[in-house]
Design a protein around this motif. Structure first.
Motif, PDB file in Angstrom:
ATOM      1  N   MET A   1       0.896  -1.300   0.413  1.00 52.66           N
ATOM      2  CA  MET A   1      -0.156   0.150   0.339  1.00 52.66           C
ATOM      3  C   MET A   1       0.885   1.130   0.019  1.00 52.66           C
ATOM      4  N   ASP A   2       0.272   2.199  -0.490  1.00 53.64           N
ATOM      5  CA  ASP A   2       1.535   3.938  -0.759  1.00 53.64           C
ATOM      6  C   ASP A   2       1.326   4.229   0.462  1.00 53.64           C
ATOM      7  N   GLN A   3       2.310   4.997   1.085  1.00 49.35           N
ATOM      8  CA  GLN A   3       2.975   4.937   2.399  1.00 49.35           C
ATOM      9  C   GLN A   3       1.568   6.558   3.162  1.00 49.35           C
ATOM     10  N   GLN A   4       1.479   6.977   2.200  1.00 49.76           N
ATOM     11  CA  GLN A   4       1.162   8.073   2.384  1.00 49.76           C
ATOM     12  C   GLN A   4      -0.559   7.699   2.616  1.00 49.76           C
ATOM     13  N   GLU A   5      -0.713   6.941   2.093  1.00 48.86           N
ATOM     14  CA  GLU A   5      -2.283   6.638   2.518  1.00 48.86           C
ATOM     15  C   GLU A   5      -2.598   5.655   3.512  1.00 48.86           C
ATOM     16  N   LEU A   6      -1.747   5.011   3.561  1.00 46.53           N
ATOM     17  CA  LEU A   6      -1.671   4.392   5.073  1.00 46.53           C
ATOM     18  C   LEU A   6      -1.353   5.213   5.881  1.00 46.53           C
ATOM     19  N   LEU A   7      -0.812   6.135   6.070  1.00 52.26           N
ATOM     20  CA  LEU A   7      -0.571   6.921   7.137  1.00 52.26           C
ATOM     21  C   LEU A   7      -2.197   8.166   7.398  1.00 52.26           C
ATOM     22  N   SER A   8      -2.929   8.546   5.801  1.00 50.92           N
ATOM     23  CA  SER A   8      -3.898   8.709   6.255  1.00 50.92           C
ATOM     24  C   SER A   8      -5.308   7.809   6.694  1.00 50.92           C
ATOM     25  N   ILE A   9      -4.540   6.717   6.393  1.00 49.41           N
ATOM     26  CA  ILE A   9      -5.379   5.649   7.423  1.00 49.41           C
ATOM     27  C   ILE A   9      -5.219   5.401   9.032  1.00 49.41           C
ATOM     28  N   LEU A  10      -4.022   5.373   9.132  1.00 48.00           N
ATOM     29  CA  LEU A  10      -3.444   5.853  10.689  1.00 48.00           C
ATOM     30  C   LEU A  10      -3.953   6.893  11.471  1.00 48.00           C
ATOM     31  N   ALA A  11      -3.720   8.063  10.250  1.00 44.53           N
ATOM     32  CA  ALA A  11      -3.842   9.478  11.147  1.00 44.53           C
ATOM     33  C   ALA A  11      -5.726   9.238  11.668  1.00 44.53           C
ATOM     34  N   LEU A  12      -6.538   9.391  10.422  1.00 49.29           N
ATOM     35  CA  LEU A  12      -8.267   8.629  10.538  1.00 49.29           C
ATOM     36  C   LEU A  12      -8.326   8.262  11.838  1.00 49.29           C
ATOM     37  N   LYS A  13      -8.084   7.125  11.580  1.00 52.77           N
ATOM     38  CA  LYS A  13      -7.913   6.270  13.206  1.00 52.77           C
ATOM     39  C   LYS A  13      -7.945   6.844  14.762  1.00 52.77           C
ATOM     40  N   LYS A  14      -7.066   7.652  14.188  1.00 56.55           N
ATOM     41  CA  LYS A  14      -6.725   8.402  15.679  1.00 56.55           C
ATOM     42  C   LYS A  14      -8.048   9.315  15.587  1.00 56.55           C
ATOM     43  N   ALA A  15      -8.017   9.855  15.295  1.00 58.41           N
ATOM     44  CA  ALA A  15      -8.599  11.151  15.595  1.00 58.41           C
ATOM     45  C   ALA A  15     -10.287  11.246  16.312  1.00 58.41           C
ATOM     46  N   PRO A  16     -10.587  11.795  17.085  1.00 58.12           N
ATOM     47  CA  PRO A  16     -11.203  11.724  18.514  1.00 58.12           C
ATOM     48  C   PRO A  16     -13.253  11.629  17.756  1.00 58.12           C
ATOM     49  N   LEU A  17     -13.538  10.758  18.232  1.00 60.14           N
ATOM     50  CA  LEU A  17     -15.416  10.733  18.194  1.00 60.14           C
ATOM     51  C   LEU A  17     -15.849   9.695  16.540  1.00 60.14           C
TER      52      LEU A  17
END
Length: 364
Positions: free
Chosen positions: A1-17
């Motif tokens: 997987m593209d590293q930027q997309e994985l990074l964005s997935i992780l960031a979205l996973k961390k977003a509260p609520l």
């Protein structure tokens, strides 16, 4: 997987609520996790179910800083991140509406096993429950199922140990990051677990053990498997929650009955009484109800099939006697009944024998 997309997935996973269901909706709306973060706050807030408050959390400046640290840990420790829309994400978990958008695994895991069981139950397993579980794993072993549990005391850890004993792959789904073990004294089994399966979690390595994490952990246990087996449970407990989650995913649930006076039979008896679970009395109930035998091409007789020494004993006996009761076969070949039942199941899958009503068997 593209590293930027994985990074964005992780960031979205961390977003509260922003839970997994909402995160999937955002990705579906904008096309990718990366695209979500490229939108204006107004566009994100306009997404159904988001609004201004949640949009502010998504646009928080520290999400990618945290995601970069997690990605660095993943790369350093050789951990695999599975994203829900990728081909290598377990198929059964993809069907769960609240399945994690990303989870982490380490070990030697084969997700292509067609037979997958979750085994759960009380942390205070009784000698009766332990004896049943030991016999159950021994008898189901010829099918080589993948055994999933939660690595806790009691039923969980015994299920993992017995799976390893019978050379079955086993996976522990944990309620914390993969940089730790809970309970601590289960570290003694980590090496064997890694060799025979491994560990799964959707919690970051910074997440420590917390009881409130159990619900998230239990949904993965239920979601990864075709069926959930409850060995023992009191009137309330995490295993009953897992059973409910499995039923909600339209998976089969099995429960081992017990005496009405036994504390750790109450939960299982209630599941059966309320028609939430199949009554489980022997390992053969699993392939019968789930239809595993019909799905296995090995049920058709194989030419030049190789038999073990024990299978040859049974083959010769049935060839001489045409058909016989399980108990009588065991007596005549001088083997325990539960062991003979396990051997016969293996022979059935090889297409060598076929079962008849009343625990009778004959050559196929």
């Amino acid at each position: 997987m593209d590293q930027q997309e994985l990074l964005s997935i992780l960031a979205l996973k961390k977003a509260p609520l922003i839970g997994d269901i909402m995160a999937k909706k955002l990705i579906r709306t904008f096309g990718s996790a990366t695209a979500v973060f490229e939108q204006s706050m107004r566009e994100i807030a306009a997404t159904e179910g988001i609004g201004d408050k949640k949009a502010q959390f998504i646009k928080a400046t520290d999400l990618f800083t945290k995601a970069e640290k997690e990605l660095e840990y993943i790369d350093k420790e050789g951990i695999t991140a599975r994203v829900y829309y990728e081909d290598d994400y377990p198929e059964r978990l993809q069907y769960c509406i609240d399945g994690p958008i990303v989870y982490f695994e380490k070990g030697n895991i084969n997700w292509n096993n067609p037979y997958t069981l979750s085994i759960v139950g009380t942390r205070q397993i009784t000698s009766t429950g332990a004896a049943f579980l030991e016999k159950f794993i021994a008898e189901i072993a010829p099918l080589k199922p993948l055994i999933i549990s939660g690595y806790a005391y009691g039923v969980d850890i015994l299920a993992h140990q017995l799976a390893i004993k019978h050379d079955l792959q086993t996976i522990a789904v944990v309620a914390h990051g993969l940089n730790q073990t809970y309970p601590r004294n289960h570290e003694a089994y980590n090496e064997q677990m890694m060799a025979n399966g491994g560990f799964v979690t959707d919690f970051w390595h910074t997440a420590t053990f917390d009881r409130k994490n159990f619900l998230g952990r239990n949904r993965i246990i239920a979601g990864l498997s075709e069926a959930t087996v409850v060995i023992e449970s009191a009137a309330k407990g995490g295993s009953l929650v897992t059973a409910d989650l499995a039923a909600g995913y339209n998976r089969e649930v099995f429960a081992v009955p017990g005496r009405v006076t036994d504390k750790y039979a109450v939960g299982c008896n209630e599941l059966i009484k309320q028609s939430k679970a199949h009554l489980l009395t022997k390992a053969a109930d699993i392939p019968y109800i789930l239809g595993w035998q019909e799905r296995n091409t090995g049920v058709q007789k194989q030419l030049f099939v190789e038999l073990t020494d024990d299978e040859k004993l049974i083959y010769r006996y049935l060839k001489e006697n045409e058909k016989e009761l399980l108990d009588i076969i065991a007596i005549n070949i001088n083997k325990p009944v539960h062991q003979v039942a396990s051997i016969l199941m293996g022979m059935e899958l090889k297409g060598v024998v076929k079962p008849l009503p009343g625990k009778m068997f004959m050559l196929a």
